[in-house]
Write a protein that holds these residues in place. Structure first.
Motif, PDB file in Angstrom:
ATOM      1  N   GLY A  10      -6.145  -5.717  -9.461  1.00  0.00           N
ATOM      2  CA  GLY A  10      -6.978  -4.696  -9.223  1.00  0.00           C
ATOM      3  C   GLY A  10      -8.864  -4.748  -9.140  1.00  0.00           C
ATOM      4  N   LEU A  11      -9.584  -3.644  -8.737  1.00  0.00           N
ATOM      5  CA  LEU A  11     -10.457  -3.583  -8.775  1.00  0.00           C
ATOM      6  C   LEU A  11     -11.413  -4.302  -9.898  1.00  0.00           C
ATOM      7  CD1 LEU A  11     -13.337  -3.390  -6.934  1.00  0.00           C
ATOM      8  CD2 LEU A  11     -13.305  -0.579  -7.830  1.00  0.00           C
ATOM      9  N   THR A  12     -11.317  -3.946 -12.243  1.00  0.00           N
ATOM     10  CA  THR A  12     -11.459  -4.657 -12.658  1.00  0.00           C
ATOM     11  C   THR A  12     -11.331  -5.768 -12.934  1.00  0.00           C
ATOM     12  OG1 THR A  12     -10.936  -2.151 -13.165  1.00  0.00           O
ATOM     13  CG2 THR A  12     -11.574  -4.396 -15.226  1.00  0.00           C
ATOM     14  N   ARG A  34       0.132  -7.774  -4.561  1.00  0.00           N
ATOM     15  CA  ARG A  34      -0.656  -8.105  -3.424  1.00  0.00           C
ATOM     16  C   ARG A  34      -2.164  -7.798  -3.857  1.00  0.00           C
ATOM     17  NH1 ARG A  34       0.853 -10.739   1.082  1.00  0.00           N
ATOM     18  NH2 ARG A  34      -1.472  -9.888   1.735  1.00  0.00           N
ATOM     19  N   ILE A  35      -3.598  -8.347  -3.953  1.00  0.00           N
ATOM     20  CA  ILE A  35      -4.478  -7.975  -4.532  1.00  0.00           C
ATOM     21  C   ILE A  35      -5.340  -6.426  -3.826  1.00  0.00           C
ATOM     22  CG2 ILE A  35      -7.183  -8.659  -4.542  1.00  0.00           C
ATOM     23  CD1 ILE A  35      -5.265 -10.996  -6.199  1.00  0.00           C
ATOM     24  N   GLY A  36      -5.483  -5.844  -4.612  1.00  0.00           N
ATOM     25  CA  GLY A  36      -5.493  -4.235  -4.049  1.00  0.00           C
ATOM     26  C   GLY A  36      -5.031  -3.662  -4.278  1.00  0.00           C
ATOM     27  N   GLN A  37      -4.067  -4.208  -3.799  1.00  0.00           N
ATOM     28  CA  GLN A  37      -3.072  -2.700  -3.519  1.00  0.00           C
ATOM     29  C   GLN A  37      -1.904  -1.931  -4.265  1.00  0.00           C
ATOM     30  OE1 GLN A  37      -0.696  -4.645  -0.400  1.00  0.00           O
ATOM     31  NE2 GLN A  37      -2.215  -4.792   0.773  1.00  0.00           N
ATOM     32  N   SER A  43      -5.784   4.268  -5.807  1.00  0.00           N
ATOM     33  CA  SER A  43      -6.395   5.534  -6.737  1.00  0.00           C
ATOM     34  C   SER A  43      -7.819   6.193  -5.996  1.00  0.00           C
ATOM     35  CB  SER A  43      -7.905   4.893  -7.520  1.00  0.00           C
ATOM     36  OG  SER A  43      -8.843   3.966  -7.448  1.00  0.00           O
ATOM     37  N   THR A  44      -8.145   7.318  -6.145  1.00  0.00           N
ATOM     38  CA  THR A  44      -9.125   8.958  -6.118  1.00  0.00           C
ATOM     39  C   THR A  44     -10.464   7.488  -5.265  1.00  0.00           C
ATOM     40  OG1 THR A  44     -10.303   8.815  -7.641  1.00  0.00           O
ATOM     41  CG2 THR A  44      -8.440   9.934  -7.272  1.00  0.00           C
ATOM     42  N   ALA A 153     -18.306   6.674  -5.166  1.00  0.00           N
ATOM     43  CA  ALA A 153     -17.312   7.610  -4.066  1.00  0.00           C
ATOM     44  C   ALA A 153     -16.887   5.812  -3.289  1.00  0.00           C
ATOM     45  CB  ALA A 153     -17.575   8.370  -3.212  1.00  0.00           C
ATOM     46  N   LEU A 154     -15.995   5.110  -2.963  1.00  0.00           N
ATOM     47  CA  LEU A 154     -15.590   4.099  -2.302  1.00  0.00           C
ATOM     48  C   LEU A 154     -14.667   3.688  -2.247  1.00  0.00           C
ATOM     49  CD1 LEU A 154     -14.332   1.986  -4.540  1.00  0.00           C
ATOM     50  CD2 LEU A 154     -16.735   1.620  -5.566  1.00  0.00           C
ATOM     51  N   ASP A 155     -13.569   3.272  -1.074  1.00  0.00           N
ATOM     52  CA  ASP A 155     -13.008   2.855  -0.337  1.00  0.00           C
ATOM     53  C   ASP A 155     -11.996   1.531  -1.267  1.00  0.00           C
ATOM     54  OD1 ASP A 155     -10.261   1.435   0.507  1.00  0.00           O
ATOM     55  OD2 ASP A 155     -10.719   2.419   2.600  1.00  0.00           O
TER      56      ASP A 155
END
Length: 189
Positions: A10-12, A34-37, A43-44, A153-155
Motif C-alpha cells: 500500500g502507500l505506506t 495487487r500493489i496499491g489496490q 481510502s479517502t 488530499a491525493l489519489d
C-alpha cells in the motif's frame, strides 16, 4: 536475500520501500494482492497532520517529550510525503487543504482542553469558535481544533503507482500476489 523485506504494497509500504532503497538498502516489497489496490487504494486519499489519539492520552502513556515527538513526527511525515510526491512529479492530484478536528455535540469543552494542552506542549493548535468556526465550513459544531499544518488530499492509488515507479528506479523489487505466512528476522546487529 534482501536487507529489507516489506509485507504490504500500500502507500505506506511503497513509501517505506522507496526510503529504504534511497538509503542504500536492498529492498523487496511483498503484496498479497495487487500493489496499491487494497485499503490504501480505496481510502479517502487524505493524509492528515494529526495522528488521531488525543495528545493528553499519549502524554499520560509515554510522557510529554515523547508524545510531542510523536505528534511532530506525524505532522512532518505528512508534509514530507507531499514534498516527495511533488519532487518525483507523481500525477496523483495532490492538493494541500486546511485541517481541523471538529467537536461533536457536547464535546467542545474536552476538545478545547486538548487544544490548550497541545499549545502548552508547543504543538501547532488553535481553537476556532464563533465566526472563525463559521469560516471553516464544518458541520454544525460549537468548536474545532485547527492545525497550522495542512492536510494532503491525493489519489492514493496513483500515488502508490508513482512511488512504485520511483522505487523500481532505485532498485526496489516488488512482488504481487505473494502471501506472507511467516516472518523470521536473521542477521543484523
Amino acid at each position: 536475500m534482501a536487507d529489507v523485506v516489506i509485507a504490504g504494497g500500500g502507500l505506506t509500504g511503497c513509501l517505506t520501500a522507496y526510503a529504504c532503497a534511497s538509503a542504500g538498502f536492498d529492498t523487496v516489497v511483498l503484496e498479497r494482492h495487487r500493489i496499491g489496490q487494497g485499503a490504501s487504494g480505496r481510502s479517502t486519499g487524505l493524509l492528515v497532520p494529526d495522528p488521531g489519539p488525543m495528545f493528553r492520552d499519549l502524554e499520560r502513556a509515554i510522557g510529554r517529550r515523547s508524545a510531542r515527538k510523536a505528534f511532530e513526527g506525524w505532522r512532518r511525515a505528512t508534509s514530507d510525503a507531499a514534498a516527495l510526491l511533488r519532487r518525483l512529479k507523481v500525477p496523483c492530484g495532490l492538493e494541500l487543504i486546511g485541517s481541523s478536528v471538529v467537536a461533536r455535540q457536547g464535546d467542545a469543552a474536552a476538545l478545547e482542553r486538548e487544544c490548550r494542552e497541545r499549545a502548552e506542549a508547543d504543538l501547532d493548535a488553535a481553537w476556532a469558535a464563533g465566526k472563525a468556526l463559521a469560516s471553516l465550513s464544518v458541520p454544525a459544531s460549537t468548536g474545532a481544533l485547527r492545525h497550522a499544518s495542512q492536510a494532503v488530499a491525493l489519489d492514493p492509488y496513483r500515488a502508490c503507482l508513482g512511488i512504485v515507479r520511483a522505487g523500481r528506479a532505485k532498485g526496489v523489487r516488488f512482488f504481487e500476489r505473494t502471501e506472507v505466512t511467516t516472518a523470521k528476522a536473521s542477521g543484523g546487529p
